[in-house]
Write a protein that holds these residues in place. Structure first.
Motif, mmCIF file in Angstrom:
data_model
loop_
_atom_site.group_PDB
_atom_site.id
_atom_site.type_symbol
_atom_site.label_atom_id
_atom_site.label_comp_id
_atom_site.label_asym_id
_atom_site.label_seq_id
_atom_site.Cartn_x
_atom_site.Cartn_y
_atom_site.Cartn_z
ATOM 1 N N PHE A 361 0.888 -1.037 0.064
ATOM 2 C CA PHE A 361 0.195 0.053 -0.174
ATOM 3 C C PHE A 361 0.791 1.314 0.186
ATOM 4 C CE2 PHE A 361 -2.305 -3.252 2.525
ATOM 5 C CZ PHE A 361 -3.291 -3.353 1.612
ATOM 6 N N LYS A 362 0.076 2.338 -0.607
ATOM 7 C CA LYS A 362 1.038 3.529 -0.618
ATOM 8 C C LYS A 362 1.388 4.257 0.617
ATOM 9 C CE LYS A 362 0.355 8.429 -1.918
ATOM 10 N NZ LYS A 362 -0.640 9.352 -2.420
ATOM 11 N N TYR A 363 0.560 3.969 1.730
ATOM 12 C CA TYR A 363 0.804 4.521 2.981
ATOM 13 C C TYR A 363 0.914 3.256 4.004
ATOM 14 C CZ TYR A 363 -0.988 8.757 1.586
ATOM 15 O OH TYR A 363 -1.490 10.126 0.747
ATOM 16 N N SER A 420 -0.747 0.092 11.435
ATOM 17 C CA SER A 420 0.197 -0.059 10.284
ATOM 18 C C SER A 420 -0.657 -0.955 9.402
ATOM 19 C CB SER A 420 1.410 -0.800 10.855
ATOM 20 O OG SER A 420 1.985 -1.533 9.663
ATOM 21 N N THR A 421 -0.241 -0.785 8.032
ATOM 22 C CA THR A 421 -1.010 -1.556 7.028
ATOM 23 C C THR A 421 -0.119 -3.185 6.873
ATOM 24 O OG1 THR A 421 0.141 -0.730 5.123
ATOM 25 C CG2 THR A 421 -1.990 0.293 5.636
ATOM 26 N N ASN A 422 0.882 -3.013 7.734
ATOM 27 C CA ASN A 422 1.806 -4.342 7.594
ATOM 28 C C ASN A 422 1.154 -5.474 8.736
ATOM 29 O OD1 ASN A 422 3.786 -6.237 7.071
ATOM 30 N ND2 ASN A 422 5.186 -5.201 8.686
ATOM 31 N N GLN A 423 -0.272 -5.823 8.312
ATOM 32 C CA GLN A 423 -0.770 -6.814 9.245
ATOM 33 C C GLN A 423 -1.924 -7.518 8.514
ATOM 34 O OE1 GLN A 423 -3.773 -5.114 11.962
ATOM 35 N NE2 GLN A 423 -2.874 -3.130 11.523
ATOM 36 N N PRO A 424 -2.474 -8.471 9.037
ATOM 37 C CA PRO A 424 -3.454 -9.183 8.202
ATOM 38 C C PRO A 424 -4.654 -8.391 7.624
ATOM 39 C CG PRO A 424 -2.649 -10.566 9.907
ATOM 40 C CD PRO A 424 -1.963 -9.413 10.164
ATOM 41 N N LYS A 425 -4.948 -7.472 8.551
ATOM 42 C CA LYS A 425 -6.074 -6.483 8.096
ATOM 43 C C LYS A 425 -5.555 -5.277 7.586
ATOM 44 C CE LYS A 425 -9.775 -8.955 10.126
ATOM 45 N NZ LYS A 425 -10.873 -8.460 10.863
ATOM 46 N N PRO A 453 -9.689 9.333 10.992
ATOM 47 C CA PRO A 453 -9.047 10.274 11.941
ATOM 48 C C PRO A 453 -9.862 11.655 11.843
ATOM 49 C CG PRO A 453 -7.294 9.318 10.488
ATOM 50 C CD PRO A 453 -8.687 8.769 9.691
ATOM 51 N N TYR A 454 -10.611 11.826 10.574
ATOM 52 C CA TYR A 454 -11.657 12.814 10.665
ATOM 53 C C TYR A 454 -12.857 12.426 11.446
ATOM 54 C CZ TYR A 454 -9.293 14.814 6.622
ATOM 55 O OH TYR A 454 -8.356 15.284 5.726
ATOM 56 N N ALA A 455 -13.547 11.383 11.376
ATOM 57 C CA ALA A 455 -14.537 10.975 12.158
ATOM 58 C C ALA A 455 -14.112 10.787 13.674
ATOM 59 C CB ALA A 455 -14.996 9.281 11.660
ATOM 60 N N TYR A 456 -12.976 10.982 13.974
ATOM 61 C CA TYR A 456 -12.773 10.668 15.461
ATOM 62 C C TYR A 456 -12.320 12.051 15.910
ATOM 63 C CZ TYR A 456 -14.375 6.035 15.906
ATOM 64 O OH TYR A 456 -15.064 4.709 16.181
ATOM 65 N N GLY A 457 -12.031 12.929 15.166
ATOM 66 C CA GLY A 457 -11.452 14.529 15.470
ATOM 67 C C GLY A 457 -9.989 14.192 16.108
ATOM 68 N N LEU A 458 -9.187 13.293 15.447
ATOM 69 C CA LEU A 458 -7.836 13.169 15.633
ATOM 70 C C LEU A 458 -7.017 13.811 14.584
ATOM 71 C CD1 LEU A 458 -8.156 9.626 16.867
ATOM 72 C CD2 LEU A 458 -7.621 11.463 18.113
ATOM 73 N N ASP A 459 -5.707 14.444 15.182
ATOM 74 C CA ASP A 459 -4.600 14.713 14.227
ATOM 75 C C ASP A 459 -3.687 13.583 13.558
ATOM 76 O OD1 ASP A 459 -5.049 17.559 14.739
ATOM 77 O OD2 ASP A 459 -3.775 17.616 16.403
ATOM 78 N N ALA A 460 -3.533 13.643 12.566
ATOM 79 C CA ALA A 460 -3.081 12.210 11.597
ATOM 80 C C ALA A 460 -2.089 12.694 10.636
ATOM 81 C CB ALA A 460 -4.223 11.510 11.181
ATOM 82 N N ILE A 461 -1.209 11.542 10.505
ATOM 83 C CA ILE A 461 -0.148 11.850 9.471
ATOM 84 C C ILE A 461 -0.441 10.318 8.802
ATOM 85 C CG2 ILE A 461 2.197 11.450 8.849
ATOM 86 C CD1 ILE A 461 1.651 14.362 9.066
ATOM 87 N N ALA A 462 -0.519 10.322 7.498
ATOM 88 C CA ALA A 462 -0.492 8.967 6.703
ATOM 89 C C ALA A 462 0.989 9.087 5.978
ATOM 90 C CB ALA A 462 -1.542 9.068 5.496
ATOM 91 N N SER A 463 1.777 8.257 6.631
ATOM 92 C CA SER A 463 3.117 8.053 6.418
ATOM 93 C C SER A 463 3.503 6.786 5.331
ATOM 94 C CB SER A 463 3.877 7.856 7.488
ATOM 95 O OG SER A 463 5.460 7.743 7.384
ATOM 96 N N SER A 464 4.522 6.949 4.399
ATOM 97 C CA SER A 464 4.761 5.937 3.356
ATOM 98 C C SER A 464 5.957 5.093 3.922
ATOM 99 C CB SER A 464 5.274 6.697 2.262
ATOM 100 O OG SER A 464 6.411 7.486 2.347
#
Length: 815
Positions: A361-363, A420-425, A453-464
């Motif tokens: 995945f990209k992120y 992380s996207t490095n997991q079964p899900k 992140p928008y739905a829960y009102g959290l600051d977030a970064i999508a990292s590659s």
């Protein structure tokens, strides 16, 4: 043994099996399709089969509904497979790690998620009977998991209503009463939620209990059986665009394989059907998409009928559509699905393993920080999905910044988390967290934005890059109280804080709120800070014990102070420190409100806030003395001329005397500026330029220019307004339509600036013009009372967590 002799033995075996097992009609005492079967009778039949054929049917109760009806699963397979069911399950689950040697196909058939789409439960009984008799050969290498009724409360609501109102014999005239359900139809569950939109958000008990079982099996194929309008032919896979980009080529191709097999049987019977239209594969909370994002071939099958069809109805073509017809169609696609899966068991296992092995995945990581209660709430959801996450103590991270929609960086100092996207899900993580889903087509069946992140009102970064978790410092919560303390202070930032306050108020504890920031004893306190004083609660001998118990329950930090004299700001005796009025709440229901929107409010109070409400039906609400209440909630709906001029005048007088109206969505039009209150619809600037006529075939795509299919917009927040206490200067709202209203002078708590663009999801060009520079949430003072306007829905489907504090502010903070 000769082939003839083998065939003879097999035929004899099947005949004997059929003789030993009662068909649904034999067991129920009426021909299947001539009555609607109540849920307990369906359960009885499945229990009968499990007792009559225990070597081939295993039945389990996996939970119960709000109305205490059982939720059941039937495992159907060969005797050899049923005897080794747990071994098959465990070997299959190895494939989610890219391992395993399973050779069995796992097929899950889900029926009646919408209660008044009632044919599918009837079809399930025919399907399981035929699988155990005439179609048992498919079970040699296949385990079929059947949920005969996902929504028993809704189904029985419909069945009981229909049995009460139908003619005898049933009337096929579509004008007859039996074809017209009332306001509360059978589609939804007890709380009027659409369970087919709840797979990802898990707000309802049925969804929560079902997903535990789903995660234990993770099937190769999942079918969700539905109904649509009576005049529509049957729909089956392949689905329509847009397909989410994470869907694999095999998942696409196998839908075609299944569809061609269904078509073979439908063609032979002369039945009409369609594919590749209407029902797309994007929104992640459906019974087709959620399984797809977990590696399955997920599909929706739609039979014409639904709540209008009853036992039979004349269609627009003059044909009579019967319940027997509908059963035959759903039975055919169900059996065809099992047949194709059985024939392709090896391929299904091979590709399922690939789905989990070949993820790129990209992120690679999603880094989040924010209010601790919001982080806990998100973690709770992830745990239900068996999504792994880790804590982060500190660090700076680069990537796509959700707050700006651009590349940026974010520092974590203290508590943060990483998914992380490095997991079964990993595929499901990508879909739920991605900043903006890619659309291959703007014509979609549901919302196009939902990023957590928008739905829960959290600051977030999508990292590659892959971010490793760290051990975060555990926050120590201080909930100790002492009787001699002058007052206790606690913050106001989340819906958990609202639950804490609601519990105290129910227990008779009096609480004040600060309307201005203040400082004392070396600490800063923001607007909305809750202040619980000894003096206010002298009437309550056990107030200290109640406060301590409630603070422990909600893990609330309490700051004890020895004085009401502040270092900066307003003292506790100031008029800027107000007592919170105990809400006495009435909620309008029935016509003219929307069932779904009323249900969201009902569920919020009973299952989240745990605070009592009085439900007033629209039939008699206008005769009720509102003097018994200080809050009236008007859910979204189609009000038209529900209130006449005299009733509007009475409503305004009630507000002037100190009442509070919370008007949501379409309810705003019932009381807007033309009807006596101050809010005004926004005037759309007319385009003077001439345009060429558009071709008839383009009308649908032209219309989409004026639509917003669930898009996320960044809004500005006036957090000096009590409606916005606990928020920062920005809020990401989920906008579901283009209704727009002018700003309220001094009362625009949340609003869109000029030329606002969606951060995520689709909004048509004309719709963007319409909502430019418009109100989202606002307050209007009328005499001693307040009117609160909620243009967008902060309680939408129960999953937009960051909006819920606005609703709580409307109840407790706006005076």
């Amino acid at each position: 043994m000769t082939r003839f002799l083998f065939s003879l033995i097999l035929l004899f075996s099947l005949t004997l099996s059929a003789q030993q097992l009662k068909s649904p009609s034999e067991f129920l005492g009426y021909e299947l399709g001539t009555e609607f079967t109540r849920h307990h009778e369906v359960v009885d039949y499945y229990e009968y089969l499990a007792k009559a054929a225990p070597d081939r049917v295993k039945l389990t109760v996996y939970g119960q509904t709000n109305e205490r009806r059982p939720l059941i699963l039937a495992y159907v397979s060969s005797a050899e497979n049923i005897s080794n069911l747990e071994g098959i399950r465990l070997e299959h689950l190895k494939e989610t790690k890219g391992e395993g040697t399973s050779d069995k196909a796992i097929v899950w058939l889900s029926y009646n998620v919408h209660g008044n789409e009632s044919v599918s439960t009837e079809a399930s009984m025919k399907t399981i009977y035929e699988l155990l008799t005439s179609k048992s050969s498919y079970l040699e290498n296949t385990v079929v998991i059947m949920d005969p009724c996902i929504n028993p409360d809704g189904r029985d609501r419909y069945s009981n209503w229909y049995n009460q109102y139908k003619n005898t014999p049933n009337q096929v005239d579509p004008n007859s009463k039996e074809h017209h359900e009332g306001w509360w139809g059978g589609r939804s569950n007890h709380y009027m939620f659409d369970l087919n939109r709840d797979w990802a958000w898990l707000t309802q008990v049925e969804s929560q209990q079902r997903l535990k079982m789903y995660n234990q099996w993770m099937p190769h194929v999942h079918v969700d059986f539905h109904e649509q309008g009576v005049n529509n032919p049957y729909y089956f896979a392949p689905a329509a665009e847009p397909y989410h980009e994470v869907i694999t080529d095999f998942q696409r191709d196998f839908q075609v394989t299944l569809g061609r097999n269904h078509a073979k049987y439908f063609d032979a019977n002369g039945w009409f059907y369609f594919t590749k239209e209407v029902f797309d594969l994007l929104y992640p909370s459906y019974g087709d998409t959620y399984p797809i994002y977990n590696g399955a071939i997920g599909m929706t099958y739609e039979q014409g009928g639904g709540g209008r069809a009853g036992l039979g109805i004349i269609t627009a073509n003059g044909d009579t559509l019967t319940l027997k017809d509908r059963i035959a169609h759903h039975y055919t696609t169900g059996i065809s699905t099992v047949e194709v899966s059985s024939k392709n068991a090896e391929k299904l296992n091979e590709e399922f393993k690939k789905f989990y092995k070949n993820q790129n995945f990209k992120y690679k990581s999603y880094v989040l920080k924010g209010d601790e209660d919001k982080l806990k709430s998100l973690k709770s959801l992830l745990e239900k999905h068996q999504i792994q996450y880790g804590d982060l103590a500190s660090g700076s991270y680069k990537g796509h910044e959700y707050a700006t929609g651009k590349s940026g960086s974010m520092s974590v100092n203290g508590n943060g988390m990483v998914v992380s996207t490095n997991q079964p899900k990993g595929t499901l993580v990508t879909v739920l967290f991605e900043p903006n889903a890619k659309l291959s087509d703007s014509l979609t069946y549901d919302i196009t934005a939902w990023s957590l992140p928008y739905a829960y009102g959290l600051d977030a970064i999508a990292s590659s890059t892959l971010v490793a978790p760290q051990s975060a410092k555990e926050n120590m919560v201080s909930t100790s109280v002492e009787k001699g303390t002058y007052a206790y202070l606690t913050d106001w930032n989340s819906i958990e804080d609202a639950k804490f306050l609601a519990t105290l108020i129910k227990e008779g504890v009096r609480v004040r709120k600060a309307n201005l920031p203040f400082k004392m004893e070396g600490k800063s306190f923001d607007r909305g800070t809750l202040i619980i004083t000894k003096s206010d609660n002298e009437h309550k001998a056990d107030y200290v014990e109640i406060l301590h118990t409630t603070a422990q329950k909600f893990q609330k930090n309490l700051t004890p102070v020895s004085t009401g004299f502040v270092d900066a700001g307003k003292d506790f005796g100031s008029s800027y420190v107000q007592m919170i009025t105990k809400p006495k709440i009435a909620v309008l229901s029935g016509e003219p409100t929307s069932t779904l929107r009323f249900g969201e409010i009902w569920h919020f109070f009973e299952q989240q806030l745990h605070y009592p409400i009085t439900v007033l039906d629209g039939d008699y609400a206008k005769r009720v003395d509102l003097g018994e209440y200080n809050i009236l909630i008007l859910p979204d709906g189609r009000y038209g001329s529900y209130f006449n001029e005299s009733q509007l005048a009475d409503l305004k007088d009630w507000v002037r005397q100190g009442g509070k109206i919370i008007a949501m969505g379409g309810a705003i039009d019932a009381i807007d500026g033309d009807k006596g209150f101050g809010i005004k619809k926004k005037e759309m600037e007319k385009d003077s330029g001439e345009t060429q006529p558009k071709p008839y075939e383009d009308w649908e795509r032209e219309g989409i220019k004026s639509a917003i299919t669930g898009a996320i917009f960044k809004t500005k927040v006036d957090n000096t307004n009590p409606l916005a206490y606990g928020y920062g200067k920005d809020y990401f709202t989920l906008k579901l339509g283009s209704s727009s209203y002018d700003y309220l002078q001094g009362g625009s708590a949340v609003y869109l600036e000029k030329d606002a663009k969606p951060f995520s999801g689709f909004a048509g060009s004309e719709a963007q013009k319409q909502i430019s520079g418009s109100l989202v949430f606002g307050t209007e003072g009328v005499g001693r009372g307040q009117v609160i306007y909620m243009v967008d829905n902060p309680l939408f489907r129960g999953f937009w967590e960051n909006g819920k504090l606005f609703f709580a502010n409307a109840l407790f903070m706006v005076e």
